[in-house]
Design a protein around this motif. Structure first.
Motif, mmCIF file in Angstrom:
data_model
loop_
_atom_site.group_PDB
_atom_site.id
_atom_site.type_symbol
_atom_site.label_atom_id
_atom_site.label_comp_id
_atom_site.label_asym_id
_atom_site.label_seq_id
_atom_site.Cartn_x
_atom_site.Cartn_y
_atom_site.Cartn_z
ATOM 1 N N UNK A 190 51.512 -9.222 8.537
ATOM 2 C CA UNK A 190 52.334 -8.019 8.538
ATOM 3 C C UNK A 190 53.320 -7.952 9.694
ATOM 4 N N UNK A 191 53.445 -9.042 10.443
ATOM 5 C CA UNK A 191 54.465 -9.135 11.483
ATOM 6 C C UNK A 191 55.833 -9.115 10.809
ATOM 7 N N UNK A 192 56.796 -8.374 11.355
ATOM 8 C CA UNK A 192 58.130 -8.344 10.756
ATOM 9 C C UNK A 192 58.742 -9.734 10.558
ATOM 10 N N UNK A 193 58.548 -10.629 11.522
ATOM 11 C CA UNK A 193 59.118 -11.977 11.381
ATOM 12 C C UNK A 193 58.429 -12.769 10.261
ATOM 13 N N UNK A 194 57.121 -12.561 10.076
ATOM 14 C CA UNK A 194 56.413 -13.222 8.985
ATOM 15 C C UNK A 194 56.951 -12.707 7.650
ATOM 16 N N UNK A 195 57.058 -11.408 7.532
ATOM 17 C CA UNK A 195 57.553 -10.804 6.294
ATOM 18 C C UNK A 195 58.976 -11.269 5.981
ATOM 19 N N UNK A 196 59.807 -11.356 6.996
ATOM 20 C CA UNK A 196 61.198 -11.750 6.795
ATOM 21 C C UNK A 196 61.340 -13.224 6.435
ATOM 22 N N UNK A 197 60.626 -14.100 7.133
ATOM 23 C CA UNK A 197 60.846 -15.532 6.978
ATOM 24 C C UNK A 197 59.896 -16.240 6.020
ATOM 25 N N UNK A 198 58.727 -15.659 5.807
ATOM 26 C CA UNK A 198 57.751 -16.298 4.921
ATOM 27 C C UNK A 198 57.546 -15.475 3.662
ATOM 28 N N UNK A 199 57.395 -14.170 3.820
ATOM 29 C CA UNK A 199 57.268 -13.303 2.656
ATOM 30 C C UNK A 199 56.062 -12.399 2.719
ATOM 31 N N UNK A 200 56.095 -11.398 1.886
ATOM 32 C CA UNK A 200 55.040 -10.399 1.819
ATOM 33 C C UNK A 200 53.905 -10.923 0.955
ATOM 34 N N UNK A 201 52.735 -11.029 1.528
ATOM 35 C CA UNK A 201 51.552 -11.503 0.801
ATOM 36 C C UNK A 201 50.720 -10.343 0.251
ATOM 37 N N UNK A 202 51.170 -9.105 0.468
ATOM 38 C CA UNK A 202 50.461 -7.948 -0.063
ATOM 39 C C UNK A 202 49.149 -7.648 0.631
ATOM 40 N N UNK A 203 48.978 -8.125 1.841
ATOM 41 C CA UNK A 203 47.749 -7.910 2.608
ATOM 42 C C UNK A 203 47.946 -6.656 3.455
ATOM 43 N N UNK A 204 47.229 -5.583 3.116
ATOM 44 C CA UNK A 204 47.425 -4.296 3.777
ATOM 45 C C UNK A 204 46.169 -3.745 4.450
ATOM 46 N N UNK A 205 45.033 -4.387 4.257
ATOM 47 C CA UNK A 205 43.776 -3.901 4.827
ATOM 48 C C UNK A 205 42.913 -5.088 5.227
ATOM 49 N N UNK A 206 41.838 -4.801 5.965
ATOM 50 C CA UNK A 206 40.903 -5.875 6.318
ATOM 51 C C UNK A 206 40.287 -6.495 5.068
#
Length: 82
Positions: free
Chosen positions: A27-43
């Motif tokens: 959920x790091x902004x750089x991860x989301x921007x460069x790799x993509x959203x994996x839909x992981x929002x909770x433990x």
């Protein structure tokens, strides 16, 4: 399970115990921007991601996504694929 070590780093297999770090990393902004959203929002999502992704890959293929941590402190700092 340690896969590789350098003077300062340890590269090892992910475990379900790494869920808090994976939740933060994915959920790091750089991860989301460069790799993509994996839909992981909770433990629970992070645990499921680890179990169905990296751990399943280790069992199926013997390799996959690994955790990179600082050897001295064992603090996770990233991931690496083989």
């Amino acid at each position: 399970m340690v896969v590789f070590e350098t003077e300062r780093l340890v590269i090892r297999r992910l475990t379900a115990d790494d869920s808090p770090f994976i939740l933060r990393l994915l959920n790091e902004p750089s991860f989301l921007q460069h790799i993509g959203d994996r839909g992981v929002r909770s433990l629970a999502d992070a645990r499921q991601y680890i179990l169905t992704g990296p751990i399943a890959s280790y069992e199926r293929s013997g390799f996959g996504l690994f955790l990179v941590e600082v050897k001295e402190t064992r603090a996770p700092i990233g991931s690496a694929a083989s």
